[in-house]
Design a protein around this motif. Structure first.
Motif, mmCIF file in Angstrom:
data_model
loop_
_atom_site.group_PDB
_atom_site.id
_atom_site.type_symbol
_atom_site.label_atom_id
_atom_site.label_comp_id
_atom_site.label_asym_id
_atom_site.label_seq_id
_atom_site.Cartn_x
_atom_site.Cartn_y
_atom_site.Cartn_z
ATOM 1 N N GLY A 21 5.340 -3.903 -5.764
ATOM 2 C CA GLY A 21 6.373 -3.890 -4.730
ATOM 3 C C GLY A 21 7.451 -2.857 -4.959
ATOM 4 N N GLN A 22 7.327 -2.108 -6.069
ATOM 5 C CA GLN A 22 8.338 -1.115 -6.433
ATOM 6 C C GLN A 22 9.745 -1.719 -6.385
ATOM 7 O OE1 GLN A 22 7.895 2.621 -7.522
ATOM 8 N NE2 GLN A 22 6.619 0.980 -8.350
ATOM 9 N N VAL A 23 9.893 -2.836 -7.067
ATOM 10 C CA VAL A 23 11.175 -3.535 -7.156
ATOM 11 C C VAL A 23 12.118 -2.681 -7.997
ATOM 12 C CG1 VAL A 23 12.347 -5.613 -7.952
ATOM 13 C CG2 VAL A 23 10.060 -5.774 -6.923
ATOM 14 N N GLU A 54 -2.075 -0.313 11.031
ATOM 15 C CA GLU A 54 -3.051 0.112 12.025
ATOM 16 C C GLU A 54 -4.204 0.914 11.427
ATOM 17 O OE1 GLU A 54 -3.000 1.965 16.536
ATOM 18 O OE2 GLU A 54 -1.190 1.184 15.576
ATOM 19 N N HIS A 55 -3.995 1.468 10.223
ATOM 20 C CA HIS A 55 -5.017 2.304 9.590
ATOM 21 C C HIS A 55 -5.243 1.846 8.150
ATOM 22 C CE1 HIS A 55 -5.105 5.190 12.915
ATOM 23 N NE2 HIS A 55 -3.785 5.125 12.928
ATOM 24 N N PRO A 56 -5.922 0.718 7.944
ATOM 25 C CA PRO A 56 -6.165 0.236 6.578
ATOM 26 C C PRO A 56 -7.085 1.190 5.822
ATOM 27 C CG PRO A 56 -7.493 -0.992 8.153
ATOM 28 C CD PRO A 56 -6.556 -0.137 8.963
ATOM 29 N N MET A 65 0.834 -1.198 0.000
ATOM 30 C CA MET A 65 0.000 0.000 0.000
ATOM 31 C C MET A 65 0.868 1.248 0.000
ATOM 32 S SD MET A 65 -3.048 1.109 -0.216
ATOM 33 C CE MET A 65 -3.905 -0.454 0.016
ATOM 34 N N GLN A 66 1.916 1.236 0.809
ATOM 35 C CA GLN A 66 2.813 2.388 0.860
ATOM 36 C C GLN A 66 3.563 2.571 -0.458
ATOM 37 O OE1 GLN A 66 3.326 4.889 2.898
ATOM 38 N NE2 GLN A 66 5.049 5.675 1.707
ATOM 39 N N GLU A 67 3.975 1.477 -1.063
ATOM 40 C CA GLU A 67 4.791 1.564 -2.270
ATOM 41 C C GLU A 67 3.995 1.951 -3.510
ATOM 42 O OE1 GLU A 67 8.002 1.426 -2.648
ATOM 43 O OE2 GLU A 67 8.567 0.850 -0.618
ATOM 44 N N SER A 68 2.787 1.408 -3.657
ATOM 45 C CA SER A 68 2.097 1.565 -4.944
ATOM 46 C C SER A 68 0.590 1.706 -4.843
ATOM 47 C CB SER A 68 2.405 0.342 -5.822
ATOM 48 O OG SER A 68 1.836 -0.824 -5.236
ATOM 49 N N GLU A 74 7.754 3.531 9.859
ATOM 50 C CA GLU A 74 6.585 3.954 10.619
ATOM 51 C C GLU A 74 5.392 4.204 9.705
ATOM 52 O OE1 GLU A 74 7.256 7.020 13.501
ATOM 53 O OE2 GLU A 74 9.058 6.054 14.293
ATOM 54 N N ARG A 75 5.642 4.580 8.461
ATOM 55 C CA ARG A 75 4.548 4.672 7.499
ATOM 56 C C ARG A 75 3.937 3.285 7.271
ATOM 57 N NH1 ARG A 75 3.943 9.221 4.158
ATOM 58 N NH2 ARG A 75 5.362 10.898 4.735
ATOM 59 N N VAL A 76 4.801 2.289 7.079
ATOM 60 C CA VAL A 76 4.310 0.931 6.866
ATOM 61 C C VAL A 76 3.539 0.450 8.087
ATOM 62 C CG1 VAL A 76 5.002 -1.473 6.519
ATOM 63 C CG2 VAL A 76 6.103 0.349 5.196
#
Length: 263
Positions: free
Chosen positions: A128-130, A230-232, A92-95, A223-225
């Protein structure tokens, strides 16, 4: 949907190998495809969380990882597995859970041909922003074309990179792969084991609390991940899980490597 996720989903870079704007030397062409639905993504996350024993030829080979740090369990080598909550949150954070989308940048790729691989300006490919191994001239152990064109393979490749970070970083607690919090330093390293991700960096408020994507704010990558866990975005994506964090006093105030962290 959080404001951050909505903003994330409005942008779709595709710095494919043949783009005239490909200044970071991305080495693999974008592939046309339809992004999986949320339900289809869930099936993929369930497979990848179980590691290479489950994904087989649908992902790259991954060697065993260590479990235990003598606190109290001795270190043993076990097949790589991953907490599903962590995989969902990293993706979610990556893409924003996107392997494919209709390009909005660079200019020469807009209106160039439907939905295709999301490729960031620095050559991060897919969900996954590989990035490592995806530049021209690189020859990684994984299949680069499948990273670009296969959502499950891309997720599994990202997980294999996360496993390599687990092997390369010091213990958190007793280093149990089933415990989300024990991946704290590995997740830090997934984005770069650098001072920019040190939670004691003065760019971050020492009283910031858990990062919430609905609010935003400056926090290190890991911490973003953890904040996403905790916040979907909504209940369809996953159920919220509250996580524990290392004490800031246990992390050096300088440098990018926290070393061994207590439970």
């Amino acid at each position: 949907m959080s404001a951050l996720l909505a903003l994330l989903l409005t942008a779709c870079p595709s710095y494919t190998a043949s783009s005239t704007n490909n200044t970071y030397n991305c080495g693999v062409e974008a592939v046309n495809g339809t992004n999986p639905t949320v339900a289809q993504w869930q099936d993929r996350f369930d497979v990848v969380a179980q590691g290479p024993a489950a994904w087989g030829s649908d992902g790259p080979a991954v060697s065993n990882i260590g479990s235990g740090c003598g606190k109290p369990n001795p270190t043993t080598q076990v097949p790589a597995t991953f907490p599903c909550e962590l995989l969902r949150a990293i993706a979610m954070q990556e893409s924003g859970w996107r392997q494919f989308c209709v390009p909005t940048s660079p200019p020469d790729q807009v209106d160039a041909g439907g939905s295709r691989t999301l490729i960031s300006f620095d050559c991060g490919y897919g969900v996954g922003q590989v990035t490592s191994g995806m530049h021209a001239g690189e020859a990684p152990a994984f299949d680069r074309a499948r990273v670009a064109g296969d959502a499950l393979y891309n997720l599994a490749t990202g997980a294999s990179i996360l496993a390599s970070k687990w092997r390369a970083t010091s213990c958190v607690g007793d280093n149990q792969p089933t415990v989300v919090e024990h991946w704290y330093t590995s997740v830090w390293a997934y984005n770069g084991l650098a001072y920019s991700n040190n939670p004691n960096n003065p760019n971050y408020s020492p009283t910031r609390g858990v990062w919430n994507p609905n609010v935003g704010g400056a926090v290190p990558y890991q911490e973003r991940v953890f904040g996403w866990v905790e916040h979907p975005p909504d209940a369809q994506h996953w159920s919220a899980v509250a996580l524990a964090y290392p004490s800031l006093g246990d992390i050096p105030t300088t440098g990018g490597n926290p070393g061994t962290l207590p439970e």
